[in-house]
Design an enzyme around this catalytic site. Structure first.
Site, mmCIF file in Angstrom:
data_model
loop_
_atom_site.group_PDB
_atom_site.id
_atom_site.type_symbol
_atom_site.label_atom_id
_atom_site.label_comp_id
_atom_site.label_asym_id
_atom_site.label_seq_id
_atom_site.Cartn_x
_atom_site.Cartn_y
_atom_site.Cartn_z
ATOM 1 N N GLN A 86 -4.108 -5.448 7.049
ATOM 2 C CA GLN A 86 -5.064 -6.420 6.498
ATOM 3 C C GLN A 86 -4.936 -7.793 7.142
ATOM 4 O OE1 GLN A 86 -7.455 -5.432 4.673
ATOM 5 N NE2 GLN A 86 -6.745 -3.603 3.622
ATOM 6 N N CYS A 90 -4.648 2.450 -3.718
ATOM 7 C CA CYS A 90 -3.441 2.998 -3.088
ATOM 8 C C CYS A 90 -2.269 2.033 -3.252
ATOM 9 C CB CYS A 90 -3.655 3.315 -1.610
ATOM 10 S SG CYS A 90 -4.988 4.454 -1.322
ATOM 11 N N LYS A 141 -10.459 -0.978 10.402
ATOM 12 C CA LYS A 141 -10.585 -2.158 9.540
ATOM 13 C C LYS A 141 -10.918 -3.407 10.353
ATOM 14 C CE LYS A 141 -7.068 -0.567 6.229
ATOM 15 N NZ LYS A 141 -7.792 -0.001 5.108
ATOM 16 N N HIS A 167 0.867 -1.172 0.000
ATOM 17 C CA HIS A 167 0.000 0.000 0.000
ATOM 18 C C HIS A 167 0.913 1.235 0.000
ATOM 19 C CE1 HIS A 167 -2.744 2.968 1.866
ATOM 20 N NE2 HIS A 167 -3.728 2.205 1.456
ATOM 21 N N ASP A 221 3.398 -4.442 8.068
ATOM 22 C CA ASP A 221 2.150 -3.707 7.903
ATOM 23 C C ASP A 221 1.017 -4.727 8.032
ATOM 24 O OD1 ASP A 221 -0.126 -2.484 7.038
ATOM 25 O OD2 ASP A 221 0.707 -1.725 5.157
HETATM 26 N N1 7TS Z 1 -1.628 -0.952 4.692
HETATM 27 C C1 7TS Z 1 -2.491 -1.742 4.043
HETATM 28 C C2 7TS Z 1 -2.066 -3.111 3.633
HETATM 29 C C3 7TS Z 1 -3.769 -1.255 3.756
HETATM 30 O O1 7TS Z 1 -4.628 -2.048 3.115
HETATM 31 C C4 7TS Z 1 -4.123 0.048 4.169
HETATM 32 C C5 7TS Z 1 -5.465 0.644 3.833
HETATM 33 C C6 7TS Z 1 -3.195 0.794 4.871
HETATM 34 C C7 7TS Z 1 -1.950 0.269 5.113
HETATM 35 C C8 7TS Z 1 -3.492 2.159 5.372
HETATM 36 O O2 7TS Z 1 -4.458 2.120 6.355
HETATM 37 P P1 7TS Z 1 -4.932 3.474 7.041
HETATM 38 O O3 7TS Z 1 -5.988 3.041 7.996
HETATM 39 O O4 7TS Z 1 -3.736 4.038 7.715
HETATM 40 O O5 7TS Z 1 -5.431 4.348 5.956
HETATM 41 N N2 7TS Z 1 -6.091 0.058 2.746
HETATM 42 C C9 7TS Z 1 -7.182 0.517 2.114
HETATM 43 C C10 7TS Z 1 -7.744 -0.165 1.039
HETATM 44 O O6 7TS Z 1 -7.323 -1.225 0.590
HETATM 45 N N3 7TS Z 1 -8.818 0.518 0.612
HETATM 46 O O7 7TS Z 1 -8.963 1.617 1.368
HETATM 47 C C11 7TS Z 1 -7.951 1.624 2.299
#
Ligand code: 7TS
Length: 401
Positions: free
Chosen positions: A196, A354, A219, A117, A193
């Site tokens: 997910q 992203c 999430k 990401h 990271d």
């Molecule tokens: N890393 C991964 C693997 C992600 O899927 C996401 C967000 C992030 C980091 C960042 O998360 P945040 O909460 O800091 O924004 N992924 C997604 C997505 O797949 N669709 O919308 C956000």
């Protein structure tokens, strides 16, 4: 798992979209929230709201207890200690904190990967101004990280490997334990990271030997604006704070400041107390279901979806998949596919997710994506594939494909 019962805990899932019963297949972007989480937040504001770590009055004590109680609960959830668990806004902030505070210097190298990401690419690229180089491990045709690449890219100068546990596009579950060994054998650190993975499967920071691990509350059934950074104590102790202000200090004199202990050293200012309380309630909810059950449930769904979605082009073919399927309908932009599905009340994400370098590596500009969670069942997937079949048939009739 009783999916009907679980579904009934999520008020939003009973709503209609475009006159159709909502089918929510976008949990990788953000999950829906059960009433247990919503009422924990309401209860906090209605009965206990005060600032933490300051007053000695009853409410402040209760708010502090709730905030720190959540920290302990969340730490236990990933087998960490409470003082190794820093509250952040989200996974992104956790990665930026490490990038800015770990003390990268000119000549240092970082190894990330093409399946990350943007939040696990850009913070490392930003260190270029300090003379830090970032390299990227590649994937194979099945969407699996090439382990040889890590061996080849890592040098004596490599300070850190940053890798996603589960790809937010391909769903690939990476062997982060193996990558930890490669990093540690070379004297480098590993940042995982887990945005997910922590919401969807059992994760044990000690078992995978992560030095840092980040995730986002929103999430995993929790509210937005709260996330976590796990770090090994000795690393966090040695790192300077990311931001200065209240709560992160022991003693402030005009001549200089003595910082607070970890984790407070990294939590400047009034934190998202209600967010932490909500995330604690989300962890309670997930623990009650059992993370092994969550993972098994999603494995079944993803296997079913992979078969159902053979009418489209899908991406990634890893044997271990975290409940995510990305796909494209030939000749159509993913936004158009997602809009047509939305007309049937089906919510999927579309675009580059992203993960623009991954799109480029796959030779596509965008994809639609269905992602699953505890409240999804096979019927949701059948509705998705039926709608997709309609779209394909309709467009064939119009000879658009
Ligand atoms: N890393 C991964 C693997 C992600 O899927 C996401 C967000 C992030 C980091 C960042 O998360 P945040 O909460 O800091 O924004 N992924 C997604 C997505 O797949 N669709 O919308 C956000």
């Amino acid at each position: 798992m009783n999916i009907e019962k679980i579904k009934s805990d999520f008020p939003l899932l009973s709503r209609k979209v475009n006159g159709k019963q909502l089918v929510y297949l976008d949990s990788a972007a953000t999950s829906q929230k059960p009433k247990q989480v919503i009422s924990a937040i309401t209860n906090y504001y209605e009965n206990h709201n005060a600032n933490v770590h300051r007053g000695v009055h009853k409410l402040s004590e209760e708010a502090t207890e709730a905030y720190e109680g959540s920290r302990k609960k969340i730490a236990d959830f990933v087998n960490a200690k409470a003082n190794e668990m820093i509250f952040t806004r989200n996974a992104t902030e956790g990665i930026n904190l490490v990038a800015q505070s770990l003390g990268f210097r000119k000549g240092d190298e970082i190894v990330s990967s093409v399946m990350e990401h943007h939040s696990n690419i850009v913070p490392w690229q930003m260190l270029k101004s300090r003379g830090v180089t970032t390299r990227f491990a590649d994937i194979d045709e099945d969407g699996i990280l090439k382990m040889d690449d890590y061996e080849n890219l890592i040098t004596k100068k490599t300070k850190l490997i940053a890798v996603t546990h589960v790809s937010n596009v391909l769903g690939t579950i990476n062997n982060v334990k193996k990558i930890a060994k490669i990093a540690h054998d070379a004297g480098a650190l590993l940042l995982v990271d887990a945005a997910q993975s922590v919401p969807h499967m059992p994760v044990d920071v000690r078992n995978i030997e992560a030095d840092f691990l980040v995730f986002s509350g929103h999430k995993m059934l929790g509210p937005t604006g709260i996330g976590c950074l796990y770090g090994r104590s000795e690393l966090l102790d040695a790192m300077p704070p990311f931001m200065g202000g209240g709560d992160m200090i022991k003693d402030v004199k005009l001549e200089g400041t003595i910082y607070n202990d970890v984790p407070y050293k990294f939590e400047a200012g009034t934190p998202h107390i209600a967010g932490a309380v909500g995330l604690g309630a989300a962890v309670d909810y997930l623990v009650k279901i059992g993370m092994k059950n969550v993972h098994e449930h999603e494995k079944k769904l993803v296997n079913f979806a992979t078969t159902e979605l053979q009418i489209t082009e899908t991406y990634g073919n890893a044997p271990e998949n975290g409940g995510i399927v990305a796909f494209n309908v030939h000749g159509l932009h993913s936004h158009d596919v997602a809009s047509m599905l939305d007309e049937n009340g089906i919510a999927v994400r579309s675009g580059h997710h992203c993960a623009q370098p991954l799109m480029k590596r796959l030779g596509i500009v965008s994809a639609a994506r269905a992602s699953f969670y505890v409240y999804n069942d096979e019927e949701d997937i059948t509705k998705l594939s039926a709608s997709l079949k309609d779209i394909i048939n309709l467009l064939k009739r119009k000879k658009v494909v």
